[in-house]
Design a protein around this motif. Structure first.
Motif, short mmCIF file in Angstrom:
data_model
loop_
_atom_site.label_atom_id
_atom_site.label_comp_id
_atom_site.label_asym_id
_atom_site.label_seq_id
_atom_site.Cartn_x
_atom_site.Cartn_y
_atom_site.Cartn_z
N SER A 184 0.88 -1.13 0.12
CA SER A 184 0.06 0.04 0.01
C SER A 184 0.90 1.42 -0.14
N LEU A 185 0.30 2.26 -0.72
CA LEU A 185 1.33 3.53 -0.67
C LEU A 185 1.10 4.22 0.53
N GLU A 186 0.21 3.65 1.56
CA GLU A 186 0.20 4.49 2.97
C GLU A 186 1.37 3.95 3.72
N PHE A 187 2.10 2.96 3.34
CA PHE A 187 3.27 2.44 3.90
C PHE A 187 4.77 2.66 3.22
N GLY A 188 5.56 2.63 3.61
CA GLY A 188 6.92 2.92 2.86
C GLY A 188 6.87 4.39 2.35
N GLU A 189 7.65 4.60 1.39
CA GLU A 189 7.97 5.88 0.87
C GLU A 189 7.76 5.77 -0.70
N THR A 190 7.06 6.94 -1.27
CA THR A 190 6.62 6.88 -2.62
C THR A 190 7.33 8.02 -3.25
N LYS A 191 7.92 8.18 -4.49
CA LYS A 191 8.25 9.14 -5.02
C LYS A 191 7.94 8.99 -6.75
N GLU A 192 7.96 9.96 -7.30
CA GLU A 192 7.73 9.99 -9.03
C GLU A 192 6.54 9.56 -9.01
N TYR A 193 5.50 9.98 -8.39
CA TYR A 193 4.21 9.30 -8.66
C TYR A 193 3.46 10.08 -9.52
N LYS A 198 -6.02 10.91 -25.85
CA LYS A 198 -5.95 10.57 -27.21
C LYS A 198 -6.20 9.10 -27.52
N THR A 199 -5.25 8.28 -26.62
CA THR A 199 -5.41 6.72 -26.62
C THR A 199 -6.34 6.13 -25.68
N ALA A 200 -6.97 7.08 -24.71
CA ALA A 200 -7.72 6.42 -23.65
C ALA A 200 -7.16 5.31 -22.83
N GLU A 201 -6.09 5.32 -22.49
CA GLU A 201 -5.47 4.65 -21.60
C GLU A 201 -4.99 5.17 -20.39
N LEU A 202 -5.11 4.45 -19.26
CA LEU A 202 -5.15 5.17 -17.95
C LEU A 202 -3.68 4.36 -17.53
N SER A 203 -2.58 5.32 -17.00
CA SER A 203 -1.49 4.63 -16.28
C SER A 203 -1.08 5.23 -15.06
N ARG A 204 -0.36 4.66 -14.30
CA ARG A 204 0.23 4.94 -13.16
C ARG A 204 1.59 4.59 -12.89
N SER A 205 2.47 5.12 -12.33
CA SER A 205 3.89 4.57 -12.35
C SER A 205 4.29 5.52 -10.97
N PHE A 206 5.35 4.87 -10.25
CA PHE A 206 5.89 5.44 -9.09
C PHE A 206 7.11 4.35 -8.83
N ILE A 207 8.10 5.16 -7.88
CA ILE A 207 9.05 4.40 -7.31
C ILE A 207 8.67 4.15 -5.88
N TRP A 208 8.75 2.95 -5.42
CA TRP A 208 8.34 2.60 -3.95
C TRP A 208 9.35 1.98 -3.38
N THR A 209 9.77 2.60 -2.16
CA THR A 209 10.63 2.08 -0.97
C THR A 209 9.73 1.29 -0.01
N ARG A 226 10.20 -0.25 -8.88
CA ARG A 226 9.20 0.45 -9.56
C ARG A 226 8.23 -0.18 -9.90
N PHE A 227 6.86 0.53 -9.94
CA PHE A 227 5.73 0.12 -10.28
C PHE A 227 5.12 0.61 -11.64
N GLN A 228 4.27 -0.01 -12.35
CA GLN A 228 3.79 0.89 -13.37
C GLN A 228 2.58 0.06 -13.88
N PHE A 229 1.23 0.90 -13.72
CA PHE A 229 0.18 0.20 -13.99
C PHE A 229 -0.45 0.64 -15.33
N ARG A 230 -0.90 -0.12 -16.19
CA ARG A 230 -1.65 0.57 -17.45
C ARG A 230 -3.00 -0.32 -17.48
N ARG A 231 -4.14 0.42 -18.19
CA ARG A 231 -5.59 -0.13 -18.38
C ARG A 231 -6.18 0.70 -19.45
N PHE A 232 -7.03 -0.08 -19.90
CA PHE A 232 -7.78 0.51 -21.03
C PHE A 232 -9.14 -0.29 -21.15
#
Length: 783
Positions: free
Chosen positions: A93-102, A109-120, A128-134
């Motif tokens: 969970s992002l409520e724990f640890g440390e998150t940066k570059e969120y 244009k592409t109708a794609e959702l993305s989410r990325s960050f570096i988590w400690t 490094r996490f990356q999520f994509r969805r359409f």
């Protein structure tokens, strides 16, 4: 925190971003970044769960009534977005640890959702996490997800639970019987649900593909089932620089799918299961990337390449706002099925229970009439199918003809407005919602929309088969609704709510009376026309609608309807019989509010009813719809009187005032109002859209642009274009359809260029002068 300038290169002014994770403001991005295709809407909640999240997946038209004490609503389909991720045995969970570059963002244009960050992690391991969805615009039943997790510093153990979770509800109301759950070949999950009252079957299928460093991991996942839930558990051990990828493709089908089952007669659950599973297997074989590219191409062909709406502005946010509007107008609209309408919150949240209001006809339909007439026709057919419920509502209320419901769901359901609403701040009692009983102008609004579509499209087939019947039967309602005032020797319409919902139980709301008069006049005109040109149509409707007698009633009553007129002393039209006699207070505090409805922290609705304060455009929307009935002088006088008293507590209001302000030459004010409308959902405030986007306001962004600054109107069957651009817009371009011909319109500060794709002559009016051209023309003008 919202950011609007992360799109670079070809995606400049195409990307909406949230660049700061906060567990307290999840609703903003969940709503405004929701994915959809008109068949389904998927709220953009996080993969990992949070306390304040709202997970919604809605399928258009799948209405169900939980029990006899509740109204019908769109049920929340089983969730396929949640992933339970454990890192070294601990819940991620992002409520724990440390998150940066969120960064969480939607590429319009592409109708794609993305989410990325570096988590400690709490143990100090960096990933490094990356999520994509359409949600596919090419395959309306398909949802795609792809997750990548890369170990950056240390060896790490990853466990992911993923499947179908049917334990979700609509704020506690469970709309489904639990059906069978299956896992085929230890890979393909299938979950079946059936709505409790409407008996709609829903089949959700999902499949996964796990790889590490590009190599598929084929060890058997753990298979788990619980009540209303089935999932697989995947495990992987990552060394530094290893990258785990999990693709998840999901298909959703229902027994109401028109593309599969025209009627229940040829339906079987078994065939639905087979077809839906076959669709999933085909998509799974192709994979996320190929399916996403198909959807991306569909967006380019069906949306961006079709509408051609661009502008040059000193503030790039304006262009982003327009693209945001076109994106949402696409994902909210069930273009695939004429039995379904557009919800007030689109398919983005549970607000207003998925019901359709006058929002569609007055604020959204104009976009489709001018930009995609086939979709406009489908939305009007939805109202035609709703004649069954409208006639039943009229009968139940002692009237004739068709009395359209204030809130509509499945077209034959009739009125579905809830009876009780929020708490009264003074009495502490629950407030009764009167709209379903006495907010009746929607009936004339729908008739107006039919007329508008016909005049702009010249679709005679629609009128012959649908439109005339709708106009005649709504006129029959109004003729029976009129009340004779013996003292004044005229017909009144008493005890109503107009567009200004802060005034309940009023007599002779100006908007309602004028629109009812318009509706009856329209019926008379078309009766006379058909009698001369196509008496067979009249004959076919005579038996059902008793048209001959109705026509005599219309003719007798029309000129006796009381139509509020401008006062002699100041040209102000009374909003209703008593508005101008109510007390005036200082509204500055509420005009400058940061949250709508703040007046109800100090007053209850009964008290507000006695103050000269207006929730939303009322007289102003009358000026926009029936523009030719009122002089500029009258419009200006009323704008000056009512705008300071209008709180814009409805998202429908700002765009109307923006258009009228521009018409009256107040371009700076118009632009300010346009920006406020564009920021209702898209803007920086983080709680405006928690319950879902504001569909009518999104339609209003387009109207403010094309109706307002572009000056496009249909007046008495003729096309008028009076451009008046804001001072920091240098060019506006769009495509509209006029009587079947696409017209490409380019506007700059000095000239208007129009190019027609058809060889027939086009007649337009520009600032009072008529022009006729073929091919293309350029008309010089000065603002």
């Amino acid at each position: 925190m919202m950011n609007y300038d992360l799109g670079k290169g070809e995606y400049e002014n195409w990307v909406v971003s949230d660049v700061g994770f906060s567990p307290d403001t999840l609703g903003k991005s969940e709503s405004i970044m929701y994915l959809g295709n008109g068949y389904m809407g998927l709220r953009s909640s996080m993969e990992e769960p949070y306390l304040e999240e709202t997970r919604n997946l809605f399928i258009a038209g799948t209405f169900n009534k939980f029990d006899e004490y509740e109204v019908t609503e769109l049920p929340n389909i089983a969730d396929v977005t949640r992933l339970d991720i454990r890192v070294d045995g601990e819940r991620f969970s992002l409520e724990f640890g440390e998150t940066k570059e969120y960064v969480k963002q939607l590429n319009l244009k592409t109708a794609e959702l993305s989410r990325s960050f570096i988590w400690t992690s709490p143990k100090g391991k960096q990933l490094r996490f990356q999520f994509r969805r359409f949600v596919s615009l090419e395959n309306l039943h398909l949802i795609g997800k792809k997750i990548e997790i890369e170990a950056l510093t240390d060896p790490v153990s990853i466990v992911i639970d993923s499947g179908v979770n049917a334990q979700v509800t609509n704020s506690g109301s469970q709309h489904f019987h639990e059906g069978e759950k299956r896992i085929f070949d230890k890979k393909f999950i299938q979950s079946i649900q059936t709505t409790i009252q409407s008996k709609i079957d829903v089949v959700v299928n999902t499949a996964h593909k796990l790889t590490v460093n590009g190599n598929e991991v084929k060890n058997n996942p753990l298979m788990v089932m619980e009540r209303r839930k089935v999932w697989l558990q995947f495990e992987a051990e990552l060394q530094p620089n290893d990258c785990l990828s999990l693709e998840k493709l999901t298909t959703v089908h229902t027994s109401r799918d028109k593309d599969l089952f025209v009627s229940r007669d040829n339906y079987s659950l078994e065939s639905l299961r087979e077809v839906s599973l076959a669709n999933l297997k085909a998509a799974h074989a192709r994979g996320y990337e190929f399916e996403f590219l198909d959807s991306k191409a569909a967006w380019e062909e069906k949306v961006w390449g079709k509408y051609n709406l661009t502008l040059n502005s000193e503030d790039s946010y304006d262009l982003l706002a327009l693209r945001f509007a076109l994106y949402h107008l696409t994902v909210m609209t069930p273009a695939h099925d004429e039995r379904m309408g557009i919800a007030a919150k689109a398919l983005s949240g549970e607000g207003y229970k998925g019901h359709s209001f006058w929002d569609t006809e007055v604020f959204i339909l104009p976009f489709f009439i001018y930009s995609n007439p086939e979709v406009a026709k489908s939305l009007l057919k939805y109202r035609y199918h709703g004649l069954v419920g409208a006639r039943q509502k009229a009968l139940e209320n002692g009237y004739e003809g068709a009395m359209y419901p204030w809130e509509a769901a499945w077209p034959t359901d009739g009125e579905v407005t809830p009876i009780w609403g929020s708490v009264d701040i003074v009495t502490g009692e629950q407030t009764k919602i009167w709209s379903g009983f006495i907010e009746q102008h929607i009936t004339a609004d729908i008739a107006y929309a039919v007329w508008q579509y016909y005049k702009i499209s010249h679709d005679q087939d629609f009128m012959d088969n649908y439109g005339y019947e709708m106009i005649f039967d709504t006129a029959r309602f109004w003729a029976s609704r009129l009340e004779w005032n013996d003292d004044k020797q005229e017909y009144h319409i008493n005890n109503v709510i107009g567009p200004d919902e802060y005034k309940e139980h009023v007599d002779n709301n100006a908007f309602t009376n004028h629109m009812a008069h318009f509706n009856i006049q329209l019926a008379i005109n078309y009766y006379d026309e058909l009698k001369e040109t196509n008496p067979d149509i009249l004959e076919s409707l005579q038996g059902r609608l008793n048209l001959a007698d109705s026509y005599l009633l219309w003719k007798d009553k029309l000129d006796k309807i009381y139509l509020p007129q401008p006062r002699e002393k100041d040209l102000v039209i009374p909003q209703d019989d008593t508005y101008l006699n109510k007390k005036i207070i200082n509204l500055e505090k509420y005009k400058n509010q940061t949250k709508v409805g703040s007046m109800f922290l100090d007053y209850n609705l009964e008290q507000v009813n006695e103050i000269q304060v207006t929730k939303q455009a009322d007289i102003m929307i009358l000026f926009l719809l029936l523009e030719n009935k009122f002089s500029q002088e009258v419009k200006q006088a009323n704008f000056n009187y009512y705008e300071p008293k209008t709180l814009h507590d409805s998202s429908l209001s700002l765009s109307t005032h923006a258009i009228l302000a521009n018409d009256l030459g107040h371009t700076d004010m118009a632009y300010s109002l346009f920006r406020r409308a564009a920021e209702i959902d898209l803007g920086p405030a983080m709680h405006t859209s928690d319950a879902g986007v504001h569909a009518a306001s999104i339609g209003g962004i387009w109207k403010s642009t094309v109706y307002g600054f572009g000056g496009v109107r249909m007046l008495d069957g003729k096309l008028r274009i009076n451009p008046r651009l804001p001072k920091h817009w240098t060019e506006l371009n769009f495509t509209i359809y006029w009587q079947g011909s696409p017209l490409h319109v380019d506007i700059n500060k000095d000239s208007l260029k129009i190019k027609s794709e058809h060889a027939s002559a086009v007649e337009i009016e520009v600032f009072g002068k008529s022009y006729t051209f073929t091919g293309e023309t350029e008309i010089a003008y000065r603002q």
